[in-house]
Design a protein around this motif. Structure first.
Motif: not given
Lengths: 110, 102, 136
Positions: A83-84, A86-88, A90
């Motif tokens: 999650k972390y 892929y947030e950075l 995408p």
């Protein structure tokens, strides 16, 4: 494709990965990030620098699950997770962060 | 549990056949194909070593490849069996795994 | 591990830079590692030359991929079998090889050696217990 940094032209392949790894600079990384619609923060840099260190040591860009595991080990579980990262990045931490880090596309990444 | 080994290099150019034979276990089979078929010739510097393996290991040679190279079947080491492509497929099916030595 | 896990052995028999085999094999291993199989590597004949320490390809203009073997542990490839007879025939011993380790998840991440020197007979037995053998 190509990037322009301080009046220099840096060649890249059709997906935006730079051709000569030695062309890389922090300014170029910012430029590549811009073309990926990413604004580089300290958190982005942490991952990009990690990838560059990994490449320096092993001569490969790690597969995404290897990257996540390695980041978990060195920076802790709050950063070493899907999650972390892929947030950075995408479009995929391995793919996108490698491009910004000036590394080849990870082996096995299609 | 047995293995079919295939060897496609001339034993006079590489040591692949020798290495393959050294890693065979009783009940395994070795099929010589392409330039590997030269390993099945009698009267060569290697024939005795290859022939010594016949028995513990079954030796085969792909006949289309010996025909292509003009090698008469009667020049093959005794104990080497000729197979065609269909026989090749049968060998693959009869063994638990295939190891293609390069 | 599920029942679908198969034992894969990648057999390396070529020296590193004269042909593309060694590098290609390593890339296949890295790609294949994504599929959660039981993967190990075998080094015999000239393949043992792939693991020598101190490789420096700067002057021949090709990539030195020997450091990449040290990343295999991250890919959960933790067994690199090296044949003793092949080493000896080439005047080498285990001390001439680079150190490759992995962290054992089941043993509090203890660092352990990945390279296992085995006899030719043991190598034949290792080959005989595989589901799939890919030779390079």
């Amino acid at each position: 494709m190509e990037y322009k940094v301080n009046g220099h032209t840096i060649p890249a392949d059709e997906e935006g990965y730079i051709i000569n790894l030695s062309d890389w600079s922090k300014e170029l990384a910012e430029e590549i990030a811009k073309s990926e619609n990413i604004e580089m923060t300290d958190e982005h840099w942490e991952v990009v620098n990690f990838l560059r260190d990994y490449y320096e040591e092993y001569q490969i860009a790690p597969a995404v699950r290897v990257l996540i595991k390695a980041i978990k080990k060195s920076m802790g579980p709050e950063k070493g997770n899907n999650k972390y990262l892929y947030e950075l990045f995408p479009y995929g931490p391995a793919k996108q962060a490698c491009k910004i880090a000036g590394l080849p596309k990870p082996t096995g990444c299609v | 549990m047995s293995t079919l080994h295939t060897v496609n290099k001339s034993p006079f150019e590489t040591r692949t056949l020798e290495s393959c034979l050294a890693h065979c276990r009783p009940g395994d089979a070795v099929l010589m194909i392409e330039d590997g078929v030269y390993g099945a010739l009698s009267g060569t510097a290697l024939s005795d070593r290859v022939a010594a393996k016949a028995g513990a290991v079954k030796l085969y040679v792909l006949t289309p490849d010996i025909a292509a190279r003009g090698l008469p079947e009667d020049r093959m080491i005794a104990g080497v069996t000729g197979v065609d492509y269909r026989g090749f497929v049968d060998l693959v099916a009869e063994h638990d795994r295939t190891q293609a030595w390069l | 591990m599920s029942e679908d896990v198969k034992k894969f052995l990648y057999v390396n028999r070529k020296a590193p830079y004269g042909t593309i085999y060694a590098l290609e094999a390593l890339e296949v291993v890295l790609i294949g590692a994504a599929f959660d199989q039981d993967v190990s590597l075998a080094f015999l004949d000239d393949g043992v030359f792939q693991l020598t320490s101190g490789q420096d390809t700067a002057a021949i203009g090709v990539k030195n991929f020997s450091p990449t073997f040290r990343a295999l542990g991250d890919y959960e490839v933790t067994r690199l079998y090296v044949e003793r007879e092949s080493l000896e025939e080439r005047g080498l011993s285990a001390e001439d090889l680079q150190e490759i380790t992995y962290e054992d998840e089941d043993d509090d991440w203890a660092e352990k050696p990945s390279i296992r020197v085995v006899s030719r007979e043991e190598m034949a037995a290792i080959m005989a217990e595989q589901d799939v053998i890919l030779s390079f």
